[in-house]
Write a protein that holds these residues in place. Sequence first.
Motif, short mmCIF file in Angstrom:
data_model
loop_
_atom_site.label_atom_id
_atom_site.label_comp_id
_atom_site.label_asym_id
_atom_site.label_seq_id
_atom_site.Cartn_x
_atom_site.Cartn_y
_atom_site.Cartn_z
N ASN A 1 0.81 -1.20 0.00
CA ASN A 1 0.00 0.00 0.00
C ASN A 1 0.85 1.25 0.00
OD1 ASN A 1 -3.01 0.69 0.55
ND2 ASN A 1 -2.76 -1.46 1.09
N PHE B 1 2.46 1.72 -3.29
CA PHE B 1 1.45 2.09 -4.28
C PHE B 1 1.11 3.58 -4.17
CE2 PHE B 1 -3.14 2.65 -5.14
CZ PHE B 1 -3.13 2.39 -6.50
N TYR B 2 0.90 4.05 -2.94
CA TYR B 2 0.55 5.46 -2.78
C TYR B 2 1.71 6.35 -3.19
CZ TYR B 2 -3.60 4.01 -0.29
OH TYR B 2 -4.79 3.46 0.03
N LEU C 1 3.95 5.75 -5.47
CA LEU C 1 4.01 5.81 -6.94
C LEU C 1 2.88 6.64 -7.51
CD1 LEU C 1 5.02 2.13 -7.80
CD2 LEU C 1 6.44 4.20 -7.86
N LEU C 2 1.69 6.45 -6.93
CA LEU C 2 0.53 7.20 -7.39
C LEU C 2 0.79 8.70 -7.28
CD1 LEU C 2 -2.38 6.45 -8.31
CD2 LEU C 2 -3.10 6.96 -5.97
N GLY D 1 3.44 9.78 -9.81
CA GLY D 1 2.90 9.80 -11.16
C GLY D 1 2.01 11.00 -11.39
N ASN D 2 1.27 11.40 -10.36
CA ASN D 2 0.31 12.47 -10.55
C ASN D 2 0.86 13.84 -10.25
OD1 ASN D 2 -2.49 11.41 -11.29
ND2 ASN D 2 -1.72 9.95 -9.79
N ARG E 1 3.52 15.09 -11.62
CA ARG E 1 4.15 15.67 -12.81
C ARG E 1 3.12 15.77 -13.93
NH1 ARG E 1 8.31 11.89 -12.59
NH2 ARG E 1 9.84 12.42 -10.98
N LEU E 2 3.28 16.81 -14.75
CA LEU E 2 2.39 16.96 -15.89
C LEU E 2 3.12 16.45 -17.14
CD1 LEU E 2 1.15 20.57 -15.14
CD2 LEU E 2 0.02 18.41 -14.61
N THR E 3 2.36 15.88 -18.06
CA THR E 3 2.98 15.52 -19.34
C THR E 3 3.30 16.82 -20.07
OG1 THR E 3 0.83 15.48 -20.40
CG2 THR E 3 1.66 13.39 -19.52
N GLU F 1 0.25 18.36 -21.44
CA GLU F 1 -0.60 19.03 -20.45
C GLU F 1 0.02 20.35 -20.02
OE1 GLU F 1 -2.96 15.63 -17.87
OE2 GLU F 1 -0.83 15.98 -17.52
N HIS G 1 -11.66 21.88 -18.85
CA HIS G 1 -12.99 21.90 -18.23
C HIS G 1 -13.58 23.29 -18.35
CE1 HIS G 1 -11.44 18.54 -15.32
NE2 HIS G 1 -11.66 18.12 -16.56
N MET H 1 0.96 8.09 -17.61
CA MET H 1 -0.07 7.64 -16.67
C MET H 1 -0.83 8.83 -16.12
SD MET H 1 1.27 6.12 -13.00
CE MET H 1 0.05 5.92 -11.74
N SER H 2 -0.21 10.01 -16.18
CA SER H 2 -0.78 11.12 -15.44
C SER H 2 -2.15 11.57 -15.94
CB SER H 2 0.19 12.30 -15.45
OG SER H 2 0.58 12.53 -16.79
N HIS I 1 -6.04 9.90 -14.73
CA HIS I 1 -6.99 10.19 -13.65
C HIS I 1 -8.27 10.78 -14.19
CE1 HIS I 1 -6.09 14.53 -13.57
NE2 HIS I 1 -4.82 14.18 -13.72
N PHE J 1 -8.69 -2.26 2.18
CA PHE J 1 -7.36 -2.68 2.62
C PHE J 1 -7.23 -2.56 4.13
CE2 PHE J 1 -5.99 -2.29 -1.82
CZ PHE J 1 -5.25 -3.45 -1.92
#
Lengths: 302, 214
Positions: free
Chosen positions: A16, A19-20, A22-23, A26-27, A29-31, A34, A42, B1-2, B5, B25
């Motif tokens: 866990n 996982f958090y 990495l999550l 991953g989130n 950074r912007l591509t 983007e 939006h 991956m970004s 979401h 969990f």
Amino acid sequence: MSGFWSGWVIVLVVGNLIFYGLLLLGNSRLTPEEASRDTTGHVFDGIEERNQPMPRWWLFLFIGTLLFSAVYLALYPGLGNFPGLLGWTSAGQWQEEVERAAEQSAPLFREYARIPIEEMRNHPEALAVGGRLFANHCAICHGSDARGARGYPNLTDQDWLYGGTPEDIRTSIAKGRQGTMMPMKALIGNTERDVRDMAIYVQSLSNENMRNNPGYADSIARAEPKFTMCAACHGADGTGNQVIGGPNLTDRIWLHSPRLADIEAIIRNGISSLMPPHEGVLTEEQIHVLTGYVYQLSQPQE
Amino acid sequence: MSSKHAVIEKNIGLMIALILVIISFGGLVEIVPLFWHKSTTQPLSTLRPYNALEMAGRDIYIREGCHVCHTQMVRPLRAETERYGPYSVASEDVWEHPFLWGSKRTGPDLARVGLRPITEQWHREHLRDPRHVVPESNMPGYPWLQHNTVNWSTMPRTLHVFKNIFGVPYTDEDIAEQLAKIEGEWADATEEDAVIAYLMSLGHARAEQREEAK
């Protein structure tokens, strides 16, 4: 915990956390695509949502919680059977607390144990300890002010069922006491009138007005000779017997009740009260301190 | 991956499903292993199943809401073990259905009340009118318990449920003996008798186990 479940917990918890992490990574950074846009795409009622990275402080807070978990799980038990580097357990902490307290209080209690009961009143610290012990162990029956309740003797007066010397009080506390009176109706004539007469006589023992009131003279005259039945336990003159705890009936202090109907019921049915022994529940020294506390309650103030 | 979401954010059903997975969990780690853990499934060596009178008393304890004001959970803190007695362990409660740990102490913890030198007489007076013996008490009186006789009609089923479904090791002879007592010496027992029998039974298993461990 069996090896399987220990592994289960470790895999899930560590998995866990990774996982958090990495999550988050991953989130955060912007591509390039983007980042090149100024808006997220939006649109609400013509208002466009700007494209901004997460605030730094917020991100660090998140990373901080992950690090905290990792450090915590390394130090304290949390990962299956791994006891943690500190070796902490709640039972161990309790044990330590108890031992530390015992170390502190043992010399104090040894000191209190040397204070003679009669002199305890001059040792406010010992009395304070006695008061706390009394509140915890005795107040439910004898009241927080030790003045008792119906069926539970007042310990602050001079009227003792079993005697008020230090040794008597100590015995009462350590060994307990049981005062038992059997049903007396059959022995004093077996009619309700006999019971009423005797109850009136008992009341009159502590009430001069009743003794002088001609309205009661007949009852008293009939009951008086039969009081020999009661003498073994209440004394020939009704002043009580401390060996078996027969209450003094000539003072106006009642263990149970001054009411005629209640006295009749006691004569008719008998009665029994139990003071449980406290040996084993309390240590020898605690009993000593309590004895001193109880003893001074009834001593006149200097 | 970004940019993925966006998929979750725009698909609320998927988001709910994933949230449930993540939350589960916690349960998988903290709860599931307990069903196999020795200390939470094996009874204390000295534990004894309730007899029928104590069981009836326990039901009345629940009915009257005693557990709303009284916990049965001594925490491993010196202040508590000093006042109440040995701290609670999970293996004391493996036959408790439901457990009565409670969460609020308006009155004192009762997990060890059976070890206290309190007389039956005191319990009676206290249950009828707490202020008779403890003038400061704000516990309500339960004077009707002394007048109601125990309703035994459901007890045979209760005992069977505890034996067959909860796995409490009553033997058939035990149950037969209890049922005989229900018809015999306990036939006219009052609810007060039952509650007091229950209260006086509390705490002994743990005290005996500590004695043995010495």
